[in-house]
Scaffold this motif. Structure first.
Motif, mmCIF file in Angstrom:
data_model
loop_
_atom_site.group_PDB
_atom_site.id
_atom_site.type_symbol
_atom_site.label_atom_id
_atom_site.label_comp_id
_atom_site.label_asym_id
_atom_site.label_seq_id
_atom_site.Cartn_x
_atom_site.Cartn_y
_atom_site.Cartn_z
ATOM 1 N N ARG B 46 63.519 58.447 184.760
ATOM 2 C CA ARG B 46 64.918 58.737 184.345
ATOM 3 C C ARG B 46 65.591 58.712 185.711
ATOM 4 N NH1 ARG B 46 65.512 62.195 180.034
ATOM 5 N NH2 ARG B 46 66.867 63.503 181.112
ATOM 6 N N GLY B 50 69.583 56.956 185.957
ATOM 7 C CA GLY B 50 70.336 57.603 186.069
ATOM 8 C C GLY B 50 70.688 58.892 185.200
ATOM 9 N N LEU B 51 69.656 59.181 184.389
ATOM 10 C CA LEU B 51 69.630 60.362 183.545
ATOM 11 C C LEU B 51 69.288 61.377 184.257
ATOM 12 C CD1 LEU B 51 68.103 59.067 180.296
ATOM 13 C CD2 LEU B 51 70.372 59.788 180.534
ATOM 14 N N ASP B 70 76.709 56.474 187.747
ATOM 15 C CA ASP B 70 76.471 57.246 186.466
ATOM 16 C C ASP B 70 75.757 56.186 185.685
ATOM 17 O OD1 ASP B 70 77.412 59.698 185.005
ATOM 18 O OD2 ASP B 70 77.431 57.664 183.189
ATOM 19 N N VAL B 71 74.752 56.698 184.667
ATOM 20 C CA VAL B 71 73.859 56.193 183.770
ATOM 21 C C VAL B 71 74.657 55.066 183.063
ATOM 22 C CG1 VAL B 71 74.155 58.200 182.271
ATOM 23 C CG2 VAL B 71 72.376 56.112 181.838
ATOM 24 N N ARG B 72 76.029 55.522 182.740
ATOM 25 C CA ARG B 72 76.771 54.279 181.952
ATOM 26 C C ARG B 72 77.190 53.090 182.687
ATOM 27 N NH1 ARG B 72 79.208 59.560 179.369
ATOM 28 N NH2 ARG B 72 79.403 60.248 181.603
ATOM 29 N N ILE B 76 71.527 49.905 181.976
ATOM 30 C CA ILE B 76 70.390 49.703 181.612
ATOM 31 C C ILE B 76 69.885 50.186 180.273
ATOM 32 C CG2 ILE B 76 69.136 50.703 183.924
ATOM 33 C CD1 ILE B 76 69.750 53.294 181.304
ATOM 34 N N PHE B 78 67.274 52.288 177.485
ATOM 35 C CA PHE B 78 66.410 53.251 177.636
ATOM 36 C C PHE B 78 65.829 53.596 176.100
ATOM 37 C CE2 PHE B 78 64.556 57.236 178.529
ATOM 38 C CZ PHE B 78 64.354 57.518 180.067
ATOM 39 N N PHE B 97 75.778 50.458 167.987
ATOM 40 C CA PHE B 97 76.477 51.596 168.897
ATOM 41 C C PHE B 97 77.116 51.121 170.306
ATOM 42 C CE2 PHE B 97 77.234 55.394 171.407
ATOM 43 C CZ PHE B 97 77.432 56.286 170.569
ATOM 44 N N GLY B 98 76.255 50.469 171.059
ATOM 45 C CA GLY B 98 76.705 50.060 172.273
ATOM 46 C C GLY B 98 77.720 48.980 172.435
ATOM 47 N N ILE B 101 80.915 50.600 171.217
ATOM 48 C CA ILE B 101 81.748 51.637 172.306
ATOM 49 C C ILE B 101 82.323 50.446 173.325
ATOM 50 C CG2 ILE B 101 80.816 52.625 174.698
ATOM 51 C CD1 ILE B 101 80.706 54.255 172.290
ATOM 52 N N ARG B 102 81.733 49.352 173.706
ATOM 53 C CA ARG B 102 82.324 48.349 174.613
ATOM 54 C C ARG B 102 83.538 47.425 173.848
ATOM 55 N NH1 ARG B 102 77.694 49.281 176.205
ATOM 56 N NH2 ARG B 102 76.887 49.288 178.174
ATOM 57 N N ALA B 146 68.643 49.375 172.152
ATOM 58 C CA ALA B 146 68.807 49.251 173.573
ATOM 59 C C ALA B 146 68.923 47.798 174.205
ATOM 60 C CB ALA B 146 67.415 49.892 174.376
ATOM 61 N N VAL B 149 73.097 45.782 174.345
ATOM 62 C CA VAL B 149 74.080 45.677 175.326
ATOM 63 C C VAL B 149 73.364 44.932 176.300
ATOM 64 C CG1 VAL B 149 74.920 48.011 174.857
ATOM 65 C CG2 VAL B 149 72.998 47.841 176.367
#
Lengths: 283, 340
Positions: B46, B50-51, B70-72, B76, B78, B97-98, B101-102, B146, B149
């Motif tokens: 984790r 970055g979590l 930041d994790v974003r 990565i 996960f 989803f990813g 978002i992009r 995962a 992206v």
């Protein structure tokens, strides 16, 4: 064989015991809930719709409805935002004073609404702590809309948080973390991940908040000053009209409030079914 | 893309989850973080993702210092033990989803999601909801999501932990093949030594927030660095070193230490041998393809030995039989701490 005998005896007890218990419960419910509710509608409509409409058309009545709607329209969004924030903080974090915070949010349930009203008078009233200051800027809280709204916000505060906390806890933080690893910003996580998950619980909380906001009597009665046509909400109008022997107006308004309760109940039933369906299909 | 962890520490209140951990994962590697629960392996994963933030130390991904990113922004992928799929979205929407978002163009998203569903062998299930899938299928959706992206590194937290034994075996062989196909640098956490040995190129053994040993599965098995490692990788007999029973070890090695001996490295002989010591068969347990023999040594210590069915038959072992035992491989460690 003896076991069998016991079984038969048990079944026999159950045979008349179960209907008896259900019967008692039903009679009890009818006596204290159903009959009075029917009486309200009977009183409002037994002379037909004409007198009812006449009472509804009265200016004071309409002002009461307007004030009730305005109060609810301000209270519900405020408690929506507060409830969501509080629920998320409580469900997602372990911190000192967490249980204390939960109890504080529940406080309006355990304090008498009249006391809530009195607290506000003590704070904002003419001789209250903030009274001189409010007078100097010529802003009225008590006997005015701000006071009614504050009182209503307090008494309906716990509903959203109470409904949303268990749903958020049940959901766990993993989906939010997964969304973060996929690059979602906080507002995207809220709209795309959290909100779809909590929507039924949230809606149910809002429904209860609204019902309480429109129906609150005690706290509002203390702060409103009961100025006919100006600071009377629907429940206060009902009491005022009844005490002044305006029976038709009192029962007309009461019928509207009761109708609101019935609609709330039906919506609640639908929402609960949806949530349960969602839960059972998720596992 | 390489991962470098430099002297990372992390505390949760009084509990030290990571104690100056340093680790290098080479580009394209498939590494297992192996250890008992509470050893810090999940916290390390984790922290890389970055979590979790770290108290001190540095984390570099592909040469870039990501310690405070930041994790974003770490790019990565996960994968969670309990899948963490979005329950209200279909398989296709989960994988997309990813990319959504992009704000990638629709055609590209559809193309990529289709390719990924094919890669994880779920073509045709795109319109199902997670609740309509089996555990193994859900974890493959999580993997596709995962990978969508195109992460620099793929991090998996006990990815097979929630699956039953059979699906778990299938899925880990499949993950190994997938890695050979996709070549993304991957780190996965497990508490199952067999899983780590089977899937990973390199195994990192952790205990009490520290790394005990890093090596290929073979190195770890053949040359365990500490008593903990030897006792964690499968069952082991521990005997006081002063017994001086094992002639493969020097007296220097056995003085003041414990001798560690695996059950399958014990050879049972019917006849005396210069390197063997006498023992009595105390108990015989049939384990299927192997037979476990409990052996009593003359000084009252007990040993567990595993022999194949064939050996068992040719030796014709019986309870109370006098035999001679010889070690094929043993190690002495001064430490006392072992995994139980």
């Amino acid at each position: 064989m003896p076991t069998n005998g016991i079984n038969v005896e048990n079944r026999a007890t159950q045979n008349w015991g179960k209907p008896l218990l259900i019967g008692i419960a039903l009679i009890y419910m009818a006596a204290i809930l159903l009959v009075p509710a029917i009486a309200v509608f009977y009183e409002a409509f037994h002379r037909g719709f004409g007198p009812f409409l006449e009472a509804v058309g009265h200016r004071e009545f309409q002002n009461a409805i307007r004030l009730t709607l305005i109060t609810a329209a301000i209270t519900v969004p405020l408690n929506l935002v507060f409830g969501l924030c509080a629920a998320w903080v409580i469900a997602r974090n372990q911190f000192r004073g967490r249980t204390l915070l939960v109890s504080i949010i529940d406080l309006p349930f355990s304090i008498s609404p009249v006391v809530v009203g009195l607290m506000l008078v003590l704070l904002y009233g003419r001789i209250g702590w903030l009274g001189p200051f409010l007078q100097s800027i010529n802003f009225r809280v008590i006997f005015s809309l701000p006071g009614i709204v504050i009182a209503t916000v307090i008494v309906s505060l716990p509903f959203v948080a109470r409904e949303v906390i268990p749903v958020l806890e049940d959901m766990g933080p993993e989906q939010e973390e997964a969304a973060r690893t996929l690059g979602a910003q906080d507002w995207q996580i809220f709209w795309r991940v959290i909100l779809p998950h909590i929507r039924w619980g949230l809606l149910y909380g809002l429904l209860l908040t609204n019902a309480r906001a429109m129906g609150e009597f005690g706290a509002v009665a203390v702060v409103s000053g009961n100025l006919a046509g100006r600071t009377q909400t629907l429940p206060i109008f009902v009491e005022h009209a009844y005490k002044n022997y305006q029976t038709q107006a009192a029962f007309g308004a009461a019928a509207i409030l009761a109708l609101l309760a019935v609609v709330t109940l039906i919506l609640k039933e639908i929402l609960e079914r949806r949530t349960q369906h969602k839960r059972s299909s998720a596992h | 893309m390489s991962i470098i962890v430099e002297s990372v520490s992390k505390n949760f209140g009084e509990f030290q989850a990571l104690d100056r951990v340093s680790l290098k994962v080479k580009d394209g590697g498939l590494v297992a973080l192996l250890g008992p629960s509470g050893s810090g392996k999940s916290t390390l994963l984790r922290a890389i993702s970055g979590l979790e933030t770290v108290d001190s130390g540095k984390i570099l991904i592909n040469g870039q210092d990501t310690t405070n990113l930041d994790v974003r922004q770490r790019n990565i992928g996960f994968v969670f033990q309990h899948y963490a799929l979005f329950k209200h979205l279909t398989v296709r929407q989960n994988v997309a989803f990813g990319l959504d978002i992009r704000k990638r163009p629709r055609g590209e998203v559809q193309q990529r999601v289709g390719d990924l569903l094919e890669l994880v062998q779920l073509t045709g299930l795109g319109d199902r909801y997670p609740s309509q899938l089996s555990g193994g299928q859900r974890q493959r959706v999580a993997l596709a999501r995962a990978l969508a992206v195109q992460p620099q590194v793929l991090l998996l937290d006990e990815p097979f932990g929630a699956l039953d034994a059979k699906v778990r075996k299938e899925l880990r062989a499949w993950l190994r093949r997938l890695h050979d196909e996709v070549h993304v640098t991957s780190v996965f956490v497990t508490h199952d030594q067999e899983e780590a040995m089977e899937v990973a190129d390199e195994v990192v053994i952790m205990n009490h927030g520290r790394i005990e040993q890093v090596g290929t599965p073979e190195e770890i098995y053949d040359n365990p660095a500490t008593a903990f490692v030897m006792s964690f990788i499968g069952p082991v007999n521990v005997l006081p070193g002063h017994l001086g029973l094992f002639k493969t070890l020097t007296t220097q090695e056995t003085r003041n230490s414990n001798v560690f001996l695996r059950p399958q490295d014990i050879e049972i002989l019917e006849q005396p041998h210069p390197e063997a010591i006498p023992a009595v068969v105390a108990r015989i347990i049939h384990l299927g393809w192997e037979v476990q023999a409990e052996l009593a040594l003359p000084d009252e210590h007990n040993l567990t030995a595993h022999v194949s069915r064939e050996q068992f038959k040719s030796l014709d072992l019986r309870v109370n039989q006098n035999v001679f035992i010889k070690s094929k491989f043993a190690k002495a460690f001064p430490e006392v701490e072992v995994f139980r």
